[in-house]
Scaffold this motif. Structure first.
Motif, PDB file in Angstrom:
ATOM      1  N   LEU A  13      14.346  -8.756 -63.106  1.00  9.09           N
ATOM      2  CA  LEU A  13      15.806  -8.688 -63.618  1.00  9.09           C
ATOM      3  C   LEU A  13      16.136  -9.806 -64.839  1.00  9.09           C
ATOM      4  O   LEU A  13      16.812  -9.687 -65.584  1.00  9.09           O
TER       5      LEU A  13
ATOM      6  N   LEU B 175      17.111   1.164 -60.731  1.00  3.47           N
ATOM      7  CA  LEU B 175      17.683   0.318 -61.998  1.00  3.47           C
ATOM      8  C   LEU B 175      17.538   1.233 -63.145  1.00  3.47           C
ATOM      9  O   LEU B 175      16.574   1.956 -63.121  1.00  3.47           O
TER      10      LEU B 175
ATOM     11  N   PRO C 282      23.938  -0.303 -68.395  1.00  4.86           N
ATOM     12  CA  PRO C 282      23.033  -0.510 -67.036  1.00  4.86           C
ATOM     13  C   PRO C 282      23.774   0.014 -65.914  1.00  4.86           C
ATOM     14  O   PRO C 282      24.916  -0.116 -65.598  1.00  4.86           O
TER      15      PRO C 282
ATOM     16  N   PHE D 108      23.149  -0.096 -61.652  1.00  9.76           N
ATOM     17  CA  PHE D 108      22.595  -0.749 -60.466  1.00  9.76           C
ATOM     18  C   PHE D 108      22.821   0.264 -59.224  1.00  9.76           C
ATOM     19  O   PHE D 108      23.916   0.560 -58.745  1.00  9.76           O
TER      20      PHE D 108
ATOM     21  N   ALA E  32      22.424  -7.849 -57.763  1.00 12.45           N
ATOM     22  CA  ALA E  32      23.452  -7.355 -58.819  1.00 12.45           C
ATOM     23  C   ALA E  32      24.131  -8.957 -59.244  1.00 12.45           C
ATOM     24  O   ALA E  32      24.557  -9.003 -60.562  1.00 12.45           O
TER      25      ALA E  32
END
Length: 698
Positions: A313, A584, A591, A593, A610
Motif C-alpha cells: 500500500l 483494491l 481508488p 478499497f 485504509a
C-alpha cells in the motif's frame, strides 16, 4: 497390486531458504488417503523438508501403512551419464549416482555448492562445456556455462520419458525459468539419505518393483494438471491435487501405470502416470476433511502477511487532494499542510523578561548589593527607556529589555523603598530573561508539509506572524454498503433476513473523525449493474471509495467482480483476523478499497489499511498507529498463520479484551477503546504478559 494407504506428494526446490511466510517457488508437501487430502504444508528449506518427510514416513510405518511418496524431479539422468560420472565401463545402477551426489553436495539453508559441483563434473567429463549449464551466482565458475550459447553436451539432451512428456524440461539446466536440474542435484542426496534410513522398506520405482511398504516415485504435476485457481499458490495446489488423485487410484489403475514397456526406464527413470494420463486426470469427488473452523486458512491460498500488505500500500498510494488553498488560522486546524512554512518573525521577536522583578546590566557576585532605581518601569507593550549603568528598573513579565538591562532579579528576592533595591548575589548575567529568537528564528521552518495541523501548530504560526496557512482541500471519500439484505437504520417491520446497515454510518463517521470529507453513496443491493452505476457516480464525486461487503470471490461478490472486469483489481487475502479479503482496485481513475462485510472486520481493515493509505492520498505522511506495551488482563492461545486484532480497553493499568471474537458482535466495538495486536506466529498470552495495545485515537 495393493493400493497405498497414504500418498505424499512433494514439490521440491533447489534454491535457498525461502523464509517463514508461505510463498511460491518453495517446498510444499501434501498427504492424502483415499482421495481426501490434508492441508498442504509449507517447508522453507530442504533441511526442514527432510526432517518432515523422515518423521511422517516413520509415523506411517508405525501404523502399518503402505506409503507412496512422489517427488517432482528426475530420479536419473539420460543414458551414459551415470557410467561416465562413476568411471565405469559396465552399466551403473542409477541409485549409485544418488550415493555419489550425497557425498559431493554440501547443502545449508542459505547456500549450497550445486553450481560449483556442476562445474567440477563438466570439467571432469571433457572440455568443461556440458552437460550442465546455467549459473545463477554473481561469480563465474570454470566449466559451467552461464547460458547455452557456449554449450556442448556429450549426452542426450533429454531422457526417453522427457521426450514423450511434451513441455517437460531438461535435467541439465541449473538456472533460469524451468531449471529443474537444480532440483534434481539437490533432491537426489535427500532421497539417498531417506532410503538409507528406512533400508529395505523403501523401493524406488521404476528401478525396483513396488513391493515394499514405502515407494518413491517421480512425478510431474503439469503432466495432468492445468492452471491453479485464482488466489492459490500453484505449487501448494498441485501437490494437493496430485495427492488426491494418486491416493484415489484403484489397484488396477496402479498396475497399469507401473507397467512400463520402455527398456530405458530402468536406467533413466520414468514419470509416474506417463502414458496413462487419463487415469490421473479424473478428479475424484470426495468431501474435504471436517475442520469446523471458519477462520482456518484455505489450503494453498496465497496469504499476504499484514506487513507485506502495508508495504504494498505504501508503495502504491499517492496524493489525490492536490488543490491548495489559504485557510485562516482558526479554520486550518485538522487540515493537511500543503507546503513547508517558515517563521515570518522570530519568537520571541525581542529580548524580554520571563518574570516580574528588577533589571540591571551584567552579573552580580556573591554578597549583598544595593542599586538605585530609575523612576520609570518597563511593562509588556511599553516602548523601552534606556537604563543608566549602575541603576536598576522595575520590569514586568513579557516586557522588552531596555538598553542597559541584561539580567533580572526576581521581585521575591528584592527589598525596595521605592528609590533603591537591595538583594543578595550571586546572579548570573542573563538570569530570568529570554533572548530574541531563542524559540524560533525568523526564516526557520516551523511546520512541514504533510502535517495535520493542531491547535498548537496554529499558535506557533500566529506567534511567528502568519494570518493564513496553505492547506490541501479535504480528501473526499465515498462510502457504499453492498448487500440486498441491508436496510436503513430505523426501518420498521423488516422481513426475515433483512438487517440494518451498520457499516455505512460507522465508516462515514470514522472518515469525518480522521479529517476527511465523507460522501454518502448509499446502499446497493446485490445487482452488478446498479453497483456499476454507483461506482460511476462515486468516481465523479470523490477521490476514493470505501465499500463494505462483496470483496471476496463468491457468487454475490460484485465489488471484486466489477474491479476485476475493469482490469485494475488486486484481490488480497490478508493473513489477518478479523478480516481476510481486501479488494483494491481503480474505477475510472479513483481508488476503491473493498472492505469485508462484517462490521468488526470492516473496522479493523479500515484502521489498519485504509486510514494510513487515505492519509497519504490526502497529502499526509504515512502514519502508523502509535502502540503501547501494557500488561494483559486476559488469557489467549493463538494459532500461527494470521495476525489477530482483539477489541480491547485499558482498565487499572492493564488491557482487557471483549468476551467474544465474533466479527458480527458490534457491541464489542462500542465497548472497546482500541485493539490488541497479536503477532503472526503462535502466541500464548497469560495475565501480566506484555501485549501491544493500539488506542483507536492513535
Amino acid at each position: 497390486m495393493r493400493r497405498f494407504d497414504t500418498v505424499i506428494v512433494v514439490d521440491w526446490s533447489g534454491g535457498n531458504d525461502t523464509g517463514a511466510a508461505p510463498r511460491k517457488d518453495a517446498i510444499w508437501v501434501c498427504a492424502a488417503q483415499s482421495g481426501q487430502a490434508e492441508d498442504p504444508v509449507y517447508l522453507r528449506n530442504r533441511q526442514d523438508a527432510e526432517t518432515w518427510l523422515s518423521g511422517r514416513i516413520a509415523q506411517e510405518r508405525q501404523k502399518g501403512h503402505r506409503v507412496l511418496v512422489g517427488f517432482d524431479f528426475a530420479f536419473a539422468y539420460p543414458s551414459g551419464f551415470a557410467e561416465a560420472l562413476l568411471g565405469s565401463d559396465d552399466p551403473v545402477n542409477p541409485l549409485d549416482v544418488w550415493a555419489h551426489l550425497a557425498d559431493a553436495i554440501a547443502d545449508m539453508p542459505e547456500r549450497n555448492n550445486r553450481f560449483d559441483l556442476a562445474g567440477d563434473i563438466n570439467r571432469g567429463l571433457g572440455q568443461g562445456k556440458g552437460p550442465f549449464w546455467g549459473n545463477a551466482l554473481q561469480r563465474d565458475i570454470v566449466g559451467l556455462p552461464r547460458t547455452k550459447q557456449d554449450y556442448a553436451n556429450p549426452f542426450p539432451e533429454r531422457r526417453t520419458c522427457e521426450a514423450r512428456a511434451k513441455g517437460s524440461f531438461t535435467c541439465w539446466q541449473l538456472a533460469g525459468a524451468g531449471a529443474v536440474g537444480s532440483q534434481t542435484l539437490m533432491g537426489l542426496p535427500v532421497l539417498h539419505r531417506l532410503r538409507e534410513r528406512f533400508g529395505m522398506d523403501v523401493t524406488v520405482w521404476p528401478f525396483e518393483p513396488l513391493g515394499g511398504p514405502v515407494a518413491f516415485v517421480e512425478i510431474w504435476p503439469s503432466l495432468v494438471l492445468g492452471s491453479a485457481p485464482d488466489g492459490e499458490i500453484r505449487d501448494a495446489w498441485q501437490v494437493r491435487e496430485m495427492a488426491i488423485r494418486i491416493s484415489a487410484l484403484s489397484a488396477e489403475a496402479l498396475r497399469q501405470i507401473t507397467t512400463i514397456e520402455s527398456p530405458e526406464a530402468r536406467r533413466e527413470g520414468w514419470i509416474f502416470g506417463l502414458g496413462h494420463e487419463e487415469l490421473l486426470q479424473q478428479t475424484p469427488l470426495v468431501p474435504p476433511p471436517l475442520r469446523n473452523d471458519c477462520f482456518a486458512l484455505p489450503a494453498g491460498v496465497d496469504w499476504i502477511p499484514v506487513d507485506d500488505a502495508i508495504a504494498h500500500l505504501r508503495a502504491a498510494v499517492s496524493v489525490q487532494a492536490t488543490e491548495i488553498t489559504d485557510a485562516v488560522l482558526h479554520e486550518a486546524v485538522g487540515r493537511v499542510l500543503a507546503e513547508d512554512v517558515q517563521a515570518r518573525t522570530a519568537n520571541p521577536p525581542y529580548p524580554n523578561t520571563a518574570v516580574d522583578g528588577y533589571g540591571f546590566a551584567g552579573a552580580m557576585p556573591e554578597g549583598p548589593h544595593v542599586l538605585p532605581l530609575v523612576q520609570t518601569r518597563a511593562a509588556a507593550g511599553d516602548a523601552p527607556t534606556p537604563v543608566p549603568a549602575g541603576h536598576a528598573v522595575r520590569i514586568l513579565t513579557g516586557a522588552v529589555l531596555p538598553a542597559g538591562v541584561e539580567t533580572v532579579v526576581l521581585q521575591e528576592d528584592v527589598t525596595s523603598d521605592g528609590n533603591s533595591v537591595a538583594f543578595n548575589g550571586p546572579i548570573r548575567q542573563g538570569a530570568n530573561t529570554r533572548k530574541a529568537g531563542e524559540d524560533v528564528q525568523a526564516g526557520e521552518t516551523i511546520l512541514t508539509a504533510g502535517r495535520v495541523l493542531t491547535p498548537a501548530d496554529i499558535a506557533l504560526a500566529a506567534a511567528t506572524g502568519h494570518p493564513y496557512l496553505p492547506v490541501r482541500r479535504k480528501l473526499r471519500v465515498g462510502v457504499i454498503s453492498t448487500g440486498s439484505e441491508l436496510r436503513e437504520p430505523g426501518t420498521q417491520n423488516m422481513a426475515p433476513g433483512l438487517i440494518h446497515d451498520a457499516n455505512r454510518p460507522m465508516l462515514l463517521t470514522l472518515l469525518a473523525e480522521w479529517g476527511f470529507e465523507p460522501v454518502d453513496l448509499g446502499t446497493v443491493e446485490d445487482d452488478r449493474e446498479r453497483l456499476r452505476a454507483r461506482f460511476d457516480e462515486g468516481a465523479s464525486r470523490t477521490d476514493a471509495i470505501l465499500t463494505s461487503g462483496g470483496a471476496s470471490a463468491g457468487d454475490e461478490d460484485h465489488v471484486s467482480a466489477l474491479l476485476r472486469a475493469a482490469g485494475a483489481m488486486q484481490m488480497w487475502r490478508i493473513a489477518v483476523k478479523p478480516g481476510r479479503p481486501l479488494a483494491l482496485g481503480m474505477w475510472d481513475g479513483v481508488p476503491v478499497f473493498g472492505l469485508p462485510g462484517n462490521p468488526v472486520a470492516a473496522l479493523v481493515c479500515a484502521f489498519i489499511f485504509a486510514r494510513p493509505a487515505l492519509g497519504v492520498m490526502a497529502g499526509r505522511s504515512w502514519q502508523p498507529p502509535q502502540a503501547y506495551d501494557l500488561p494483559a488482563r486476559f488469557s489467549k492461545t493463538k494459532k500461527p498463520g494470521r495476525r489477530e486484532y482483539l477489541r480491547a480497553r485499558v482498565r487499572d493499568g492493564g488491557v482487557e479484551v471483549f468476551s467474544s471474537e465474533g466479527s458480527g458482535r458490534i457491541s464489542g466495538l462500542s465497548w472497546a477503546e482500541g485493539l490488541v495486536e497479536l503477532p503472526d506466529g503462535a502466541a500464548e498470552v497469560r495475565p501480566g504478559d506484555p501485549v501491544r495495545y493500539l488506542p483507536f485515537r492513535s
